[in-house]
Design an enzyme around this catalytic site. Structure first.
Site, PDB file in Angstrom:
ATOM      1  N   TYR A 143     -11.735  52.610  22.650  1.00 13.18           N
ATOM      2  CA  TYR A 143     -11.631  51.179  22.938  1.00 13.18           C
ATOM      3  C   TYR A 143     -11.846  50.890  24.423  1.00 13.18           C
ATOM      4  CZ  TYR A 143      -9.863  49.186  18.529  1.00 13.18           C
ATOM      5  OH  TYR A 143      -9.719  48.708  17.251  1.00 13.18           O
ATOM      6  N   LYS A 194      -9.711  64.299  14.941  1.00 10.31           N
ATOM      7  CA  LYS A 194     -10.841  65.013  14.358  1.00 10.31           C
ATOM      8  C   LYS A 194     -11.138  66.209  15.255  1.00 10.31           C
ATOM      9  CE  LYS A 194     -13.827  63.909  11.637  1.00 10.31           C
ATOM     10  NZ  LYS A 194     -14.137  64.478  10.298  1.00 10.31           N
ATOM     11  N   ASP A 227     -10.088  61.822   8.476  1.00 10.97           N
ATOM     12  CA  ASP A 227     -10.689  61.472   7.182  1.00 10.97           C
ATOM     13  C   ASP A 227      -9.785  61.918   6.041  1.00 10.97           C
ATOM     14  OD1 ASP A 227     -11.208  64.107   7.898  1.00 10.97           O
ATOM     15  OD2 ASP A 227     -13.207  64.166   7.002  1.00 10.97           O
ATOM     16  N   ASP A 251      -6.260  52.099  14.265  1.00  9.75           N
ATOM     17  CA  ASP A 251      -6.692  50.768  13.818  1.00  9.75           C
ATOM     18  C   ASP A 251      -7.069  50.823  12.339  1.00  9.75           C
ATOM     19  OD1 ASP A 251      -7.465  48.031  14.145  1.00  9.75           O
ATOM     20  OD2 ASP A 251      -9.556  48.673  14.278  1.00  9.75           O
ATOM     21  N   ASP A 255      -4.663  49.472   8.869  1.00 14.01           N
ATOM     22  CA  ASP A 255      -5.136  48.479   7.890  1.00 14.01           C
ATOM     23  C   ASP A 255      -5.045  49.067   6.484  1.00 14.01           C
ATOM     24  OD1 ASP A 255      -5.799  46.527   9.785  1.00 14.01           O
ATOM     25  OD2 ASP A 255      -7.684  46.038   8.792  1.00 14.01           O
TER      26      ASP A 255
HETATM   27  C1  IPM Z   1      -5.611  45.124  15.626  1.00 15.75           C
HETATM   28  C2  IPM Z   1      -6.864  44.317  15.712  1.00 15.75           C
HETATM   29  C3  IPM Z   1      -7.400  44.426  17.140  1.00 15.75           C
HETATM   30  C4  IPM Z   1      -7.742  45.875  17.388  1.00 15.75           C
HETATM   31  C5  IPM Z   1      -8.583  43.496  17.473  1.00 15.75           C
HETATM   32  C6  IPM Z   1      -8.241  42.036  17.210  1.00 15.75           C
HETATM   33  C7  IPM Z   1      -9.046  43.673  18.885  1.00 15.75           C
HETATM   34  O1  IPM Z   1      -7.774  44.734  14.768  1.00 15.75           O
HETATM   35  O2  IPM Z   1      -4.661  44.842  16.384  1.00 15.75           O
HETATM   36  O3  IPM Z   1      -5.564  46.037  14.806  1.00 15.75           O
HETATM   37  O4  IPM Z   1      -8.830  46.343  17.011  1.00 15.75           O
HETATM   38  O5  IPM Z   1      -6.906  46.565  17.963  1.00 15.75           O
HETATM   39 MG    MG Z   2      -7.027  46.196  13.414  1.00 18.09          MG
END
Ligand code: IPM
Ligand code: MG
Length: 370
Positions: A143, A194, A227, A251, A255
């Site tokens: 990032y 990884k 993975d 990230d 999710d």
């Molecule tokens: C998160 C979001 C952020 C990230 C974005 C909005 C920059 O997806 O907090 O997970 O990628 O960190």
């Molecule tokens: Mg995110």
């Protein structure tokens, strides 16, 4: 008032302001019913800040964030700002805050509440009782790594590039957060990278292993390739207690983990920095869902992730465990009573909007508070 607690509220874009509106009612409730007072101010971030101030976060807002005891953040982004230059996009708002405040440890719990066991797309038997904590590194990795950019090659083609990079110090400090958390949980940490492909992953594994041997010999440490971890999270998520990983893998995996619990609309997070010389620890709290532009402004968004982020704020920044637990219990009870926002609908439940959900949580808080 014995001590003031300063709070900067940054609702942001999309559903951010709506769900934050419900949290403001919970903050008022704490003020009236529990004598918990905040010195609260609001600011702009993301697209809202671009519209009003020209950039996704102003220097003044960053300064206010640095001065605050804690930040409650909503979400940023939306199609309205799709044509912003890349270095002025709404997401810079949150990325700058993480970087400038040194918020390196992003704690993302994924907990399956009993009333929601049927809301998950996975079988109830697989997710019932799930309680994992993903500790995602948040100020390094690909990032932020340099060099980065888009360049034009001699033959006229373009090349986009980013750099994954982690230093010993960056790995150790986030791993310590994971090990410390594990000691208050099931005492197990799974470190994810990884190392079979990337040098930064290889170093990550070596550093975490050495740190565990030196400082945390009592914690059960395992390693997994990212993975495989994604696959294992869907196959048998309860094998995990604490997962520690880098920025990008964290990230993605967070999710993924959120959907084990039924909805992205339920999960809070805390992002913590290092304790400074005055004993203060910078901290930002945000739901892991985004700005959800498709449902923004309709009053249908689930306010619980934002409320539970406020609960984490009470717990981690102010040690208000009883009040944090009150909010968490109120949310669970409201769900158990059969009320659901659209993201959580299942058979036999009643669909309500954001504000009615807020009403229900407040009523439940009153009830629990006696
Ligand atoms: C998160 C979001 C952020 C990230 C974005 C909005 C920059 O997806 O907090 O997970 O990628 O960190
Ligand atoms: Mg995110």
């Amino acid at each position: 008032m014995a001590n003031t607690r300063s709070l900067l509220v940054l609702p942001g874009d999309g559903i951010g302001p709506e769900v934050m509106g419900e949290v403001r009612r919970v903050i008022d409730w704490m003020d009236r019913k529990r004598d918990i007072h905040f010195d609260l101010s609001e600011g702009l971030v993301g697209g809202a800040a671009i519209d009003a101030e020209g950039k996704p976060i102003s220097a003044e807002t960053v300064a206010r964030a640095k001065a605050a005891d804690a930040i409650l953040f909503g979400s940023v982004g939306g199609p309205k700002w799709d044509n912003q230059p890349f270095d002025n996009r709404p997401e810079i708002g949150i990325l700058e805050l993480r970087k400038q405040l040194g918020l390196f440890a992003n704690l993302r719990p994924a907990v399956v509440l009993d009333p929601l066991v049927d809301a998950s797309t996975l079988k109830p038997d697989v997710v019932r009782g799930l309680d994992i904590m993903i500790v995602r590194e948040a100020t390094g990795g690909i990032y932020f790594g340099e060099p980065r950019g888009v360049e034009t090659l001699p033959d006229g083609q373009q090349r986009g590039f980013n750099t994954e990079s982690y230093s010993t110090h960056e790995i150790e400090r986030v791993a310590r957060v994971a090990f410390d958390l594990a000691r208050h949980r099931q005492n197990r940490v799974c470190s994810v990278e990884k190392a079979n492909v990337m040098e930064s992953g290889l170093l990550w594994r070596q550093v975490v292993t050495a740190l565990a041997a030196r400082e945390y010999p009592d914690v059960d440490l395992s390693h997994m390739y990212a993975d495989n971890c994604a696959m294992q999270l869907v196959r048998n998520p309860r094998q995990f207690d604490v997962i520690v990983t880098g920025n990008l893998f964290g990230d993605l995996l967070s999710d993924l983990a959120s959907m084990l619990t039924g909805s992205l609309g339920m999960l809070p997070s805390a992002t913590l920095g290092a304790v400074d010389a005055t004993g203060k620890r910078p901290a930002l709290y945000e739901p892991i869902h985004g700005s959800a532009p498709d449902i923004a402004g309709k009053g249908v968004a689930n306010p619980m992730a934002q409320m539970l982020s406020f609960a984490m704020l009470l717990r981690f920044s102010f040690g208000l465990e009883a009040e944090a637990a009150l909010i968490e219990r109120a949310c669970t009870n409201v769900l158990a009573s059969g009320l659901r926002t659209a993201d959580l609908m299942s058979q036999g439940t009643a669909k309500v909007g954001t504000h009615v959900m807020g009403d229900a949580v407040l009523r439940e808080l009153d009830k629990l508070n006696g």
